[in-house]
Design a protein around this motif. Sequence first.
Motif, PDB file in Angstrom:
ATOM      1  N   THR A  12      40.478  51.847  36.797  1.00  0.00           N
ATOM      2  CA  THR A  12      41.266  51.086  37.759  1.00  0.00           C
ATOM      3  C   THR A  12      40.789  51.399  39.170  1.00  0.00           C
ATOM      4  O   THR A  12      40.602  52.558  39.537  1.00  0.00           O
ATOM      5  N   ILE A  13      40.568  50.346  39.945  1.00  0.00           N
ATOM      6  CA  ILE A  13      40.212  50.476  41.356  1.00  0.00           C
ATOM      7  C   ILE A  13      41.479  50.317  42.187  1.00  0.00           C
ATOM      8  O   ILE A  13      42.191  49.326  42.061  1.00  0.00           O
ATOM      9  N   VAL A  15      42.948  49.603  45.713  1.00  0.00           N
ATOM     10  CA  VAL A  15      42.570  49.031  47.005  1.00  0.00           C
ATOM     11  C   VAL A  15      43.683  49.311  48.000  1.00  0.00           C
ATOM     12  O   VAL A  15      44.809  48.832  47.839  1.00  0.00           O
ATOM     13  N   CYS A  34      38.577  41.100  44.536  1.00  0.00           N
ATOM     14  CA  CYS A  34      39.283  41.686  43.387  1.00  0.00           C
ATOM     15  C   CYS A  34      38.903  40.980  42.092  1.00  0.00           C
ATOM     16  O   CYS A  34      38.715  41.628  41.051  1.00  0.00           O
ATOM     17  N   MET A  37      35.560  42.237  40.952  1.00  0.00           N
ATOM     18  CA  MET A  37      35.646  43.539  40.304  1.00  0.00           C
ATOM     19  C   MET A  37      36.211  43.405  38.883  1.00  0.00           C
ATOM     20  O   MET A  37      35.751  44.081  37.958  1.00  0.00           O
ATOM     21  N   LYS A  38      37.168  42.517  38.724  1.00  0.00           N
ATOM     22  CA  LYS A  38      37.732  42.286  37.386  1.00  0.00           C
ATOM     23  C   LYS A  38      36.687  41.702  36.442  1.00  0.00           C
ATOM     24  O   LYS A  38      36.643  42.037  35.257  1.00  0.00           O
ATOM     25  N   VAL A  44      42.248  46.250  38.779  1.00  0.00           N
ATOM     26  CA  VAL A  44      42.389  46.353  40.230  1.00  0.00           C
ATOM     27  C   VAL A  44      43.862  46.368  40.621  1.00  0.00           C
ATOM     28  O   VAL A  44      44.646  45.527  40.158  1.00  0.00           O
ATOM     29  N   CYS A  46      46.151  46.467  44.170  1.00  0.00           N
ATOM     30  CA  CYS A  46      46.148  46.388  45.627  1.00  0.00           C
ATOM     31  C   CYS A  46      47.457  46.920  46.188  1.00  0.00           C
ATOM     32  O   CYS A  46      48.539  46.541  45.723  1.00  0.00           O
TER      33      CYS A  46
END
Length: 337
Positions: A12-13, A15, A34, A37-38, A44, A46
């Motif tokens: 998981t990123i 943000v 986003c 990235m997915k 992701v 945020c």
Amino acid sequence: MITYPFLDKGTTIGVTAPSSGVQPELHDLIKQSCERMKSKGFNVICGDTVWTQDKAKSASAKKRVEEFNKMMADENIGLIFPPWGGELLIEILEGIDFSQIQNKWVLGYSDTSVLLLAITLTSGIATAHGSNLIDLRGEYSDETTAMWEKVLSTKHGESVLQHSSKKYQEKWRHDHPTPCVFHLTEPTSWKTISDGKVEVEGRLVGGCIDVIRHLIGTPFGNVQSFRQNYINDEPLLWYFENCEMTATDLRRSLVQMKLAGWFENCAGILFGRSAANTPVGNYTVEDVYLELSAELDIPVIYDIDCGHVPPQVTFINGSYAEVIVGEGKGTVRQYFR
């Protein structure tokens, strides 16, 4: 010893905007980033700070630091990735418990480099100076930019090699978007103060000099402690990029760093391309580089792929790097040891 995070596939990123958030009219850029990235297999998340911007910051220092600390503590998040830099990230440093920094990547540049350098100097955890999230929204990335994922997926004990770009972007053209975001039109040439091939190695540290200079004299900029506690006093290899400073402001900042001991046991200094570096009188940035090289008796390499004139190599604060430059080309091999 330096601790190196590892970018797991499918992680998981998180943000968050520890400096500047994104104005409503530009929210689509974040959404595109986003989604990109997915499409690479990441999850992701945020934070609220991403979507707001007022008075040169995304939110109050309290809100920004709370969101960052929450993402840092979240075991599911493997990468913290601000949308971009800004102006006032330094306001949140005193609210971060650097003894609780987790082994996860933080990636970005510009004002974000204040946070990156502070984390590595105080905790010995490697951080990544490279692309902003916004810059990865394109259908594809150029070869230099695209290396961020491979670099962050390098295992402890291994190394990763990056090459200078073939071309760079002279100016932004937001009215003419491209599938890779950047407009790479100008031939890249890495330069050195001395003639011929230059080879230099040491522990990488650095960032945007406009902002990291303000760490001098604070608990977050103790370079001597970092050298003693985490790298066994190995030589440092500094890299800088100049966003807005004139040649004389750059010179003042470098002299201050020298007087503060930042360049003790320094193997060399790398400077990124810059649209700034404005001459004052007939005093140019080349004069700055020449004087610095002579005073410290070290090689100076400049116009490298780093900073606000993309694309850029992904530099890992804390890694041991070997940099080779000759005939306008350069390589950077970083060892995660």
